[in-house]
Design a protein around this motif. Structure first.
Motif, PDB file in Angstrom:
ATOM      1  N   LEU A   1      -7.389   5.538  -7.356  1.00  0.00           N
ATOM      2  CA  LEU A   1      -7.734   6.945  -7.185  1.00  0.00           C
ATOM      3  C   LEU A   1      -9.228   7.244  -7.321  1.00  0.00           C
ATOM      4  CD1 LEU A   1      -4.799   8.489  -9.243  1.00  0.00           C
ATOM      5  CD2 LEU A   1      -4.907   8.113  -6.774  1.00  0.00           C
ATOM      6  N   LEU A   2      -9.950   6.446  -8.111  1.00  0.00           N
ATOM      7  CA  LEU A   2     -11.355   6.758  -8.368  1.00  0.00           C
ATOM      8  C   LEU A   2     -12.302   5.742  -7.735  1.00  0.00           C
ATOM      9  CD1 LEU A   2     -11.055   7.817 -12.131  1.00  0.00           C
ATOM     10  CD2 LEU A   2     -11.109   9.280 -10.101  1.00  0.00           C
ATOM     11  N   LYS A   3     -12.285   4.524  -8.231  1.00  0.00           N
ATOM     12  CA  LYS A   3     -13.226   3.525  -7.754  1.00  0.00           C
ATOM     13  C   LYS A   3     -13.003   3.173  -6.291  1.00  0.00           C
ATOM     14  CE  LYS A   3     -15.193  -0.955  -9.016  1.00  0.00           C
ATOM     15  NZ  LYS A   3     -15.116  -2.104  -9.960  1.00  0.00           N
ATOM     16  N   GLY A   4     -11.736   3.160  -5.877  1.00  0.00           N
ATOM     17  CA  GLY A   4     -11.422   2.801  -4.497  1.00  0.00           C
ATOM     18  C   GLY A   4     -11.452   3.965  -3.522  1.00  0.00           C
ATOM     19  N   PHE A   5     -11.754   5.158  -4.013  1.00  0.00           N
ATOM     20  CA  PHE A   5     -11.784   6.326  -3.130  1.00  0.00           C
ATOM     21  C   PHE A   5     -13.053   6.306  -2.270  1.00  0.00           C
ATOM     22  CE2 PHE A   5     -12.672  10.738  -2.083  1.00  0.00           C
ATOM     23  CZ  PHE A   5     -11.427  11.176  -1.653  1.00  0.00           C
ATOM     24  N   PRO A   6     -12.980   6.608  -0.977  1.00  0.00           N
ATOM     25  CA  PRO A   6     -11.795   7.094  -0.262  1.00  0.00           C
ATOM     26  C   PRO A   6     -11.031   6.004   0.489  1.00  0.00           C
ATOM     27  CG  PRO A   6     -13.726   7.472   1.084  1.00  0.00           C
ATOM     28  CD  PRO A   6     -14.220   6.789  -0.172  1.00  0.00           C
ATOM     29  N   PHE A   7     -11.674   4.831   0.739  1.00  0.00           N
ATOM     30  CA  PHE A   7     -11.070   3.857   1.651  1.00  0.00           C
ATOM     31  C   PHE A   7      -9.742   3.322   1.120  1.00  0.00           C
ATOM     32  CE2 PHE A   7     -10.493  -0.529   3.141  1.00  0.00           C
ATOM     33  CZ  PHE A   7     -10.427  -0.282   4.506  1.00  0.00           C
TER      34      PHE A   7
ATOM     35  N   THR B   1      -7.850   4.428  -1.318  1.00  0.00           N
ATOM     36  CA  THR B   1      -6.876   5.501  -1.556  1.00  0.00           C
ATOM     37  C   THR B   1      -6.176   5.904  -0.265  1.00  0.00           C
ATOM     38  OG1 THR B   1      -8.287   6.324  -3.343  1.00  0.00           O
ATOM     39  CG2 THR B   1      -6.552   7.789  -2.536  1.00  0.00           C
ATOM     40  N   ILE B   2      -6.954   6.184   0.757  1.00  0.00           N
ATOM     41  CA  ILE B   2      -6.381   6.645   2.024  1.00  0.00           C
ATOM     42  C   ILE B   2      -5.545   5.541   2.661  1.00  0.00           C
ATOM     43  CG2 ILE B   2      -6.930   7.413   4.363  1.00  0.00           C
ATOM     44  CD1 ILE B   2      -9.375   8.831   3.206  1.00  0.00           C
ATOM     45  N   THR B   3      -6.051   4.309   2.638  1.00  0.00           N
ATOM     46  CA  THR B   3      -5.327   3.200   3.255  1.00  0.00           C
ATOM     47  C   THR B   3      -3.989   2.955   2.576  1.00  0.00           C
ATOM     48  OG1 THR B   3      -7.449   2.166   3.793  1.00  0.00           O
ATOM     49  CG2 THR B   3      -5.485   0.796   3.969  1.00  0.00           C
ATOM     50  N   VAL B   4      -4.001   2.892   1.247  1.00  0.00           N
ATOM     51  CA  VAL B   4      -2.759   2.645   0.502  1.00  0.00           C
ATOM     52  C   VAL B   4      -1.777   3.791   0.709  1.00  0.00           C
ATOM     53  CG1 VAL B   4      -1.771   2.418  -1.806  1.00  0.00           C
ATOM     54  CG2 VAL B   4      -3.839   1.160  -1.206  1.00  0.00           C
ATOM     55  N   MET B   5      -2.265   5.022   0.701  1.00  0.00           N
ATOM     56  CA  MET B   5      -1.371   6.159   0.892  1.00  0.00           C
ATOM     57  C   MET B   5      -0.776   6.166   2.295  1.00  0.00           C
ATOM     58  SD  MET B   5      -1.080   7.624  -1.945  1.00  0.00           S
ATOM     59  CE  MET B   5      -1.886   7.654  -3.546  1.00  0.00           C
TER      60      MET B   5
ATOM     61  N   ASN C   1       6.522   0.144  11.154  1.00  0.00           N
ATOM     62  CA  ASN C   1       6.974  -1.206  10.799  1.00  0.00           C
ATOM     63  C   ASN C   1       5.836  -2.217  10.848  1.00  0.00           C
ATOM     64  OD1 ASN C   1       9.992  -1.681  10.290  1.00  0.00           O
ATOM     65  ND2 ASN C   1      10.060  -0.259  12.024  1.00  0.00           N
ATOM     66  N   VAL C   2       5.026  -2.129  11.896  1.00  0.00           N
ATOM     67  CA  VAL C   2       3.913  -3.077  12.044  1.00  0.00           C
ATOM     68  C   VAL C   2       2.898  -2.895  10.922  1.00  0.00           C
ATOM     69  CG1 VAL C   2       1.952  -3.697  13.493  1.00  0.00           C
ATOM     70  CG2 VAL C   2       4.187  -3.298  14.541  1.00  0.00           C
ATOM     71  N   VAL C   3       2.544  -1.652  10.629  1.00  0.00           N
ATOM     72  CA  VAL C   3       1.566  -1.384   9.567  1.00  0.00           C
ATOM     73  C   VAL C   3       2.073  -1.878   8.226  1.00  0.00           C
ATOM     74  CG1 VAL C   3       0.413   0.450   8.269  1.00  0.00           C
ATOM     75  CG2 VAL C   3       0.515   0.570  10.761  1.00  0.00           C
ATOM     76  N   LEU C   4       3.333  -1.604   7.926  1.00  0.00           N
ATOM     77  CA  LEU C   4       3.893  -2.010   6.635  1.00  0.00           C
ATOM     78  C   LEU C   4       3.947  -3.524   6.498  1.00  0.00           C
ATOM     79  CD1 LEU C   4       5.200  -1.094   3.990  1.00  0.00           C
ATOM     80  CD2 LEU C   4       7.413  -1.160   5.153  1.00  0.00           C
ATOM     81  N   CYS C   5       4.381  -4.218   7.545  1.00  0.00           N
ATOM     82  CA  CYS C   5       4.459  -5.685   7.489  1.00  0.00           C
ATOM     83  C   CYS C   5       3.080  -6.308   7.310  1.00  0.00           C
ATOM     84  CB  CYS C   5       5.129  -6.218   8.755  1.00  0.00           C
ATOM     85  SG  CYS C   5       6.888  -5.839   8.887  1.00  0.00           S
ATOM     86  N   MET C   6       2.098  -5.807   8.050  1.00  0.00           N
ATOM     87  CA  MET C   6       0.742  -6.346   7.934  1.00  0.00           C
ATOM     88  C   MET C   6       0.172  -6.108   6.538  1.00  0.00           C
ATOM     89  SD  MET C   6      -0.932  -5.350  11.628  1.00  0.00           S
ATOM     90  CE  MET C   6      -2.530  -5.998  11.123  1.00  0.00           C
ATOM     91  N   ALA C   7       0.414  -4.926   5.983  1.00  0.00           N
ATOM     92  CA  ALA C   7      -0.106  -4.615   4.653  1.00  0.00           C
ATOM     93  C   ALA C   7       0.541  -5.487   3.587  1.00  0.00           C
ATOM     94  CB  ALA C   7       0.136  -3.135   4.343  1.00  0.00           C
ATOM     95  N   MET C   8       1.843  -5.694   3.684  1.00  0.00           N
ATOM     96  CA  MET C   8       2.542  -6.520   2.701  1.00  0.00           C
ATOM     97  C   MET C   8       2.077  -7.971   2.776  1.00  0.00           C
ATOM     98  SD  MET C   8       4.419  -4.518   0.926  1.00  0.00           S
ATOM     99  CE  MET C   8       5.446  -5.707   0.083  1.00  0.00           C
TER     100      MET C   8
ATOM    101  N   TRP D   1      -6.511  -4.426  -3.029  1.00  0.00           N
ATOM    102  CA  TRP D   1      -5.219  -4.704  -2.406  1.00  0.00           C
ATOM    103  C   TRP D   1      -4.358  -5.596  -3.298  1.00  0.00           C
ATOM    104  CZ3 TRP D   1      -2.435  -2.479   1.064  1.00  0.00           C
ATOM    105  CH2 TRP D   1      -3.032  -1.724   2.076  1.00  0.00           C
ATOM    106  N   ALA D   2      -4.976  -6.612  -3.884  1.00  0.00           N
ATOM    107  CA  ALA D   2      -4.223  -7.506  -4.769  1.00  0.00           C
ATOM    108  C   ALA D   2      -3.708  -6.750  -5.982  1.00  0.00           C
ATOM    109  CB  ALA D   2      -5.105  -8.680  -5.203  1.00  0.00           C
ATOM    110  N   LEU D   3      -4.534  -5.859  -6.526  1.00  0.00           N
ATOM    111  CA  LEU D   3      -4.134  -5.097  -7.711  1.00  0.00           C
ATOM    112  C   LEU D   3      -2.997  -4.134  -7.393  1.00  0.00           C
ATOM    113  CD1 LEU D   3      -4.963  -4.774 -10.689  1.00  0.00           C
ATOM    114  CD2 LEU D   3      -6.424  -2.884  -9.982  1.00  0.00           C
TER     115      LEU D   3
END
Length: 526
Positions: free
Chosen positions: A449-455, A457-461, A16-23, A286-288
């Protein structure tokens, strides 16, 4: 396996905390982009002056939303209010004729808004498909309906039929295609039901009552004829305890959501920003990603609110309308995206599933209008739907089934959530094709998947994984409410280890939400 598997509370709190902070983080980025670019030349047509006291401009890119809740709000309220008043009077004086009153009022409303020529065009389609239904061949009714629907997507049939709609007001095109398209779908429902009737045929008057019910006429939803016929002709108009209270709450919720969306449109231009590719190349990952996600959430909110307003009116008429679509936030499997149960059955046979998905997305492509973007969208969603079943069949074989039996229920739930995470973003990327553009979908995929890999990609997933687990937790609690019987303790066994659990062969490895509960006698204690 996995539906009733509980996770530790501290783990759920973390999600819950991770999701709220990310949103909040993504929303802050979108807010900053909206505030600093409100005067861009590319925004002039869709970002207009908003509420005076807000001091901000408003995103008006969605013509349909603005039509419903701004431009033609008074006209829609007037038409629906008139329907409610006449329906109530008829229900009190002559409830046995209320479906006839619905039809007369609907025809008059369509005539006053679109003209007599448009009414005659609608009647001609009704008569044509009714005549075909008398043959009582389902395949012929189906083909005739789709062929008729195709005439509204191809020249020169479009231009010729559009000439029957008089006037040049802004709403004309939307009402024309909405009324005609939903008329064809309702006529198909009627024709198929008439084919199923063993004793004679339904009268054409029943078709007209069904088609000209005003709340459903222009914008749906599609309520199948069999349900409408029974409910609209039911003279017993008593209500369940608390039903009016629930209808009032539903209307209030819709009003609150409309106000929230209007406020958000003043601070986050989530619909306009994706149209400016130059700007998108300079905003953060993140904005995209947040833009892609919020576009799908908004599309669901719009559909849910429009369904909600219409459904509220129809519930006042003692009808039980279809439920609104499932929110994208709660969707992590393709099999819940569209209804295709008639052909797909239980969605266990590979060939039946392939035929059902091809028919479903074929009709959707025809409904949306054939184009390369629509074809790509249909192919990707159809592939995703079938790939889920193929994967489910694969993971029901050895050695995967033995591995799952050897691990705990909670670990099985975590592994399934990992698969669902990739599914979730496949659904997002596939559907922003038709909501935005092919260029926007390609840019999001490239950055994710490409330009943002790995940070990135992994963070969003990981954030998406947290979301999936919270959805599964909600589904777990709902499953316990639906089946409140306590799970008995496992039977004593000689060995100190717990008895192994078994999985239903139809269980999808990637969809814990659709999993069938295991035998209680073999269920592990949570």
């Amino acid at each position: 396996m996995g539906v009733k598997a509980a996770l530790p509370r501290y783990e759920l709190y973390l999600y819950n905390v991770v999701l709220c902070m990310a949103m909040l983080w993504a929303a802050r980025w979108i807010f900053d982009v909206s505030s600093s670019n409100s005067n861009r030349k590319t925004f002039k047509t869709s970002v207009q002056p908003g509420w005076y006291y807000s001091g901000r401009k408003m995103d008006t890119a969605d013509v349909e939303w603005m039509m419903w809740f701004s431009t033609f709000r008074e006209h829609i309220i007037f038409a629906l209010s008139g329907h409610v008043i006449f329906a109530k009077i008829c229900s009190l004086l002559a409830p046995q004729y209320r479906s006839l009153v619905y039809m007369v009022y609907g025809m008059l409303a369509v005539f006053s808004s679109m003209g007599w020529a448009y009414v005659m065009l609608i009647l001609s389609h009704c008569v044509l498909l009714y005549s075909i239904s008398l043959v009582k061949l389902r395949w012929l009714c189906f083909v005739a309906g789709l062929t008729t629907l195709a005439t509204f997507k191809m020249e020169p049939f479009i231009s010729w039929q559009a000439g029957f709609a008089t006037g040049n007001f802004e709403l004309r095109s939307l009402l024309f295609y909405g009324g005609c398209g939903f008329t064809i779908m309702r006529c198909m429902s009627f024709a198929l039901e008439n084919c199923e009737r063993k004793d004679g045929n339904y009268s054409i008057l029943e078709l007209l009552k069904y088609n000209f019910y005003l709340p459903f006429f222009y914008f749906g939803p599609i309520m199948t004829f069999d349900k409408f016929y029974i409910q609209a002709n039911n003279p017993n108009l008593t209500r369940k305890d608390g039903e009016m209270w629930n209808i009032s709450i539903q209307a209030l919720v819709n009003l609150v959501v409309i106000m929230i969306v209007a406020v958000l449109f003043h601070f986050m231009y989530v619909l306009t920003i994706p149209t400016d590719m130059k700007l998108l190349k300079h905003i953060s990952d993140w904005a995209l990603v947040g833009l892609a996600y919020l576009n799908l959430v908004y599309d669901w909110v719009k559909a849910a609110v429009m369904f909600g307003v219409i459904n509220t009116v129809s519930r006042l008429d003692h009808l039980e309308p279809p439920k609104p679509p499932k929110c994208i936030t709660m969707l992590y499997v393709f099999s819940e995206a569209y209804v295709y149960n008639y052909l797909g059955g239980k969605h266990e046979n590979i060939l039946d599933e392939l035929i059902a998905s091809l028919c479903t997305y074929g009709i959707m492509s025809l409904w949306l209008g054939p184009s390369w973007v629509v074809f790509i969208w249909a192919f990707l969603n159809c592939f995703g739907l079938n790939f889920e079943l193929w994967t489910a069949k694969l993971f029901c074989m050895e050695p995967f089934i033995s591995i799952e039996m050897a691990i705990s229920d909670s670990m099985s739930r975590r592994i399934r959530a990992v698969f669902n995470t990739f599914n979730f973003w496949a659904i997002v990327l596939y559907n922003i094709l038709v909501l935005n553009s092919l260029e926007f979908a390609k840019l999001v995929a490239k950055r994710l998947l490409l330009k943002g890999f790995p940070f990135t990609t992994i963070t969003v997933m990981f954030v998406t994984y947290c979301l999936i687990q919270l959805i599964k937790e909600k589904e777990r609690r709902q499953a316990l409410i639906d089946d409140p019987d306590p799970i008995p303790p496992p039977a004593p066994v000689p060995a100190p280890t717990a008895a192994p659990t078994t999985t239903d062969p139809s269980t999808t490895q990637m969809d814990a939400a659709a999993a069938q509960p295991v035998d209680p006698s073999k269920q592990k204690a949570e």
